[in-house]
Scaffold this active site. Structure first.
Site, PDB file in Angstrom:
ATOM      1  N   ASP A   1       8.988  15.669 -12.932  1.00 48.61           N
ATOM      2  CA  ASP A   1       9.059  13.546 -13.060  1.00 48.61           C
ATOM      3  C   ASP A   1       9.737  12.900 -12.581  1.00 48.61           C
ATOM      4  O   ASP A   1      11.061  13.510 -12.137  1.00 48.61           O
ATOM      5  CB  ASP A   1       8.941  13.675 -14.470  1.00 48.61           C
ATOM      6  N   ASP A   2       9.806  11.445 -12.448  1.00 47.32           N
ATOM      7  CA  ASP A   2      10.607  10.725 -11.959  1.00 47.32           C
ATOM      8  C   ASP A   2      11.843  10.022 -12.946  1.00 47.32           C
ATOM      9  O   ASP A   2      13.019   9.954 -12.002  1.00 47.32           O
ATOM     10  CB  ASP A   2       9.857   9.442 -12.082  1.00 47.32           C
TER      11      ASP A   2
ATOM     12  N   SER B   1       3.478   8.207 -11.207  1.00 41.78           N
ATOM     13  CA  SER B   1       4.137   8.384 -10.525  1.00 41.78           C
ATOM     14  C   SER B   1       5.651   9.415  -9.458  1.00 41.78           C
ATOM     15  O   SER B   1       5.550   8.975  -8.708  1.00 41.78           O
ATOM     16  CB  SER B   1       5.276   6.942 -11.338  1.00 41.78           C
TER      17      SER B   1
ATOM     18  N   GLY C   1       2.598  -5.500 -15.950  1.00 42.06           N
ATOM     19  CA  GLY C   1       3.018  -6.015 -17.379  1.00 42.06           C
ATOM     20  C   GLY C   1       0.726  -6.188 -17.420  1.00 42.06           C
ATOM     21  O   GLY C   1      -0.371  -6.448 -17.145  1.00 42.06           O
TER      22      GLY C   1
ATOM     23  N   CYS D   1      21.284   1.024 -13.519  1.00 39.93           N
ATOM     24  CA  CYS D   1      20.594   2.521 -14.520  1.00 39.93           C
ATOM     25  C   CYS D   1      21.872   3.616 -14.572  1.00 39.93           C
ATOM     26  O   CYS D   1      21.598   4.509 -15.800  1.00 39.93           O
ATOM     27  CB  CYS D   1      19.606   2.759 -14.480  1.00 39.93           C
TER      28      CYS D   1
ATOM     29  N   CYS E   1       6.971  -8.049 -15.254  1.00 43.34           N
ATOM     30  CA  CYS E   1       6.162  -9.190 -15.441  1.00 43.34           C
ATOM     31  C   CYS E   1       6.170  -9.048 -13.651  1.00 43.34           C
ATOM     32  O   CYS E   1       5.922  -7.923 -12.874  1.00 43.34           O
ATOM     33  CB  CYS E   1       6.372 -10.745 -15.782  1.00 43.34           C
TER      34      CYS E   1
ATOM     35  N   ASN F   1       9.152 -13.623 -12.959  1.00 45.79           N
ATOM     36  CA  ASN F   1       8.991 -11.875 -13.459  1.00 45.79           C
ATOM     37  C   ASN F   1      10.833 -11.582 -13.224  1.00 45.79           C
ATOM     38  O   ASN F   1      11.304 -12.528 -12.434  1.00 45.79           O
ATOM     39  CB  ASN F   1       8.677 -11.139 -11.911  1.00 45.79           C
ATOM     40  N   GLY F   2      11.246 -10.865 -14.652  1.00 40.67           N
ATOM     41  CA  GLY F   2      13.066 -10.772 -14.478  1.00 40.67           C
ATOM     42  C   GLY F   2      12.898 -11.553 -15.679  1.00 40.67           C
ATOM     43  O   GLY F   2      12.503 -10.855 -16.754  1.00 40.67           O
TER      44      GLY F   2
ATOM     45  N   TYR G   1      10.381   4.248  -9.964  1.00 41.62           N
ATOM     46  CA  TYR G   1       9.014   4.455 -11.139  1.00 41.62           C
ATOM     47  C   TYR G   1       8.349   3.389 -10.492  1.00 41.62           C
ATOM     48  O   TYR G   1       6.750   3.008 -11.115  1.00 41.62           O
ATOM     49  CB  TYR G   1       9.907   4.777 -12.134  1.00 41.62           C
TER      50      TYR G   1
END
Length: 501
Positions: free
Chosen positions: A369-370, A307, A53, A460, A26, A125-126, A266
């Site tokens: 690419d990212d 990106s 979003g 990640c 979001c 947002n989250g 990203y």
């Protein structure tokens, strides 16, 4: 809670994250100003934050003791008309763009959320990966949580304390310990605008000044759009209150900055500034770091738009290899109400990207690419480039392998669907059909930010979650660290460039 009406939402549909593209959850925006045009300012702010979003958008305003709200599914350009904005008078406003990761895409989940008494509005947002304490608190106080997503539960907890006679500011402070997760949030009543962040500041949130008005935004790119000047970031664990007295701060809990580094990789718009660093510049430095780590001999550097463009530019500058926009993105196909045929779904990438044959045919291509998440999209892109005559394809990724899912507001798939959690680099290369594959190292990625590693969440990549993820932790498979996991033997045709060797 006595006398308060319960609002029960239908049970959300379970969506498989693996069926979606990678998306952030979001965007939030807020305005406190002297004039009754807060909704219009919010509209343009949300327009600038559309990338965060794209399922729905909403605006709430306060005027003469009353709150007004308009929200609907679709892009900002589709959700609001001039007539809609006229019906949103007031000098205080908050707005929200949504990408659903908790609850589904139906309009009843749209934000901002207004409490039953219409005394305040809230936008988030989250994501709260562990909402057990929050749900138990609400259930103990006669709120049925079975059909509420995390954002609605947060609003209900604040509303509980408002119902006990607390003002909005104190109600947020009282409810804050229940919020075990990630949140950059805005709230408002008829006299104030409030912004607050989780104790690690995983998602960005900034304060700006527009004349005599104050604005809050998920990213600083929104400030330029409306002509505001950046003031500072909302600190982790901080609550900022903006009212007729000006702006005041309250540190609810001690904060430890842990911004999700994927914002640099990203999600953030390239013209935004995060913790003092321009995103576009960081991404260019990703490319420079890749050129140092992976000096490949090639004829052309081509990014996967959008990106990855700055990283490709950085690699081209550092290596001396020409840059070319050999893939053209169709920017008007992202959202449509016309369902494609099964055959068109299989050609989804071809609907979004068109190769430029003259830029590719007969050439040794470095494709930048990212990130690689599942690998299916990159595999199709590589085949597309092969089909128009690429001689060689060397893939460079401007971050390390994504081995762990995100639980903080990004819809990364289950760990089993992350290709790097199952395959080594050479195996991924073979699956993709590339001649070579290189991932930017952990150290190179952090070094490119010009910031210390300690201020980031790298969950990640390393599976270290600075905010507890509750029962989700049981779903995580620990992947042993391999010092050679981002490297592979360079093919004979990929000779080091003398300037970088």
């Amino acid at each position: 809670m006595a006398g308060r009406k319960k609002v029960l939402l239908p049970i959300p549909k379970n969506y498989s994250a693996s069926e979606r593209e990678l998306n952030e959850k979001c965007a939030v925006f807020g305005v406190y100003g002297p004039n009754d045009d807060a909704a219009r300012v919010t509209y343009y702010g949300l327009w600038a934050l559309q990338h965060r979003g794209q399922e729905s958008s909403g605006i709430a305003t306060a005027e003469k003791g009353r709150l007004h709200r308009h929200a609907a599914n679709g892009l900002v350009a589709h959700v609001y008309s001039t007539e809609d904005l006229v019906k949103l008078p007031g000098r205080i406003s908050i707005g929200h763009n949504r990408y659903a990761t908790s609850g589904d895409a139906r309009e009843l989940y749209n934000q901002p959320i207004m409490n039953t008494a219409k005394s305040f509005a809230f936008a988030h947002n989250g994501n709260l990966p562990d909402y057990g304490k929050l749900a138990a608190f609400l259930q103990k106080n006669d709120v049925d949580t079975a059909h509420l997503n995390d954002s609605h539960m947060m609003s209900e907890a604040i509303d509980y304390y408002v119902g006990k006679g607390q003002g909005l500011e104190e109600a947020i402070v009282s409810a804050y310990p229940l919020f075990e997760g990630v949140f950059s949030a805005v709230a408002m009543d008829d006299s104030k605008l409030i912004a607050f962040r989780d104790r690690c500041g995983i998602r960005p949130l900034s304060i700006g000044k527009l004349g005599d008005s104050y604005v809050i935004a998920s990213e600083t790119c929104a400030f330029y759009t409306i002509g505001a000047k950046f003031v500072r970031d909302v600190k982790p664990g901080e609550m900022v209150i903006i009212d007729e007295r000006g702006i005041t701060s309250r540190q609810i809990v001690k904060g430890t900055q842990k911004l999700d580094i994927f914002e640099f990789v990203y999600f953030a718009r390239p013209d935004s500034v995060l913790m003092g660093e321009r995103v576009n510049s960081v991404r260019e430095r990703f490319g420079v770091e890749m050129a140092k780590e992976f000096p490949v001999e090639a004829d052309v550097i081509i990014p996967v738009p959008d990106s990855a463009i700055p990283a490709a530019v950085g690699y081209a500058k550092a290596s001396g290899i020409p840059f070319d926009m050999g893939l053209i993105k169709n920017r008007y196909i992202h959202r449509t109400f016309i369902q494609p045929t099964a055959e068109m779904r299989r050609r989804d990438v071809r609907m979004k990207l068109n190769p430029v044959t003259e830029s590719i045919a007969g050439k040794r291509v470095v494709l930048v690419d990212d990130s690689i998440v599942r690998g299916t999209t990159m595999r199709q892109v590589i085949q597309m480039i092969r089909d128009v005559g690429a001689k060689e394809i060397h893939v460079l990724i401007s971050c390390p392998p994504v081995k762990y899912p995100d639980f903080y507001g990004i819809n990364t798939p289950d760990q089993a669907d992350l290709i790097a959690s199952r395959l080594g680099v050479n195996e991924i290369r073979d699956y993709l059909g590339a001649d070579s594959l290189y991932f930017l190292s952990h150290d190179g990625m952090v070094r490119a930010t010009n910031l210390p590693e300690s201020v980031f969440s790298l969950s990640c990549f390393d599976g270290v979650y600075p905010i507890p993820i509750g029962r989700q932790a049981k779903t995580i498979k620990r992947i042993p660290a391999n010092p050679h996991s981002t490297k592979q033997k360079r093919p004979a045709s990929a000779k080091p460039i003398k300037a970088l060797a």
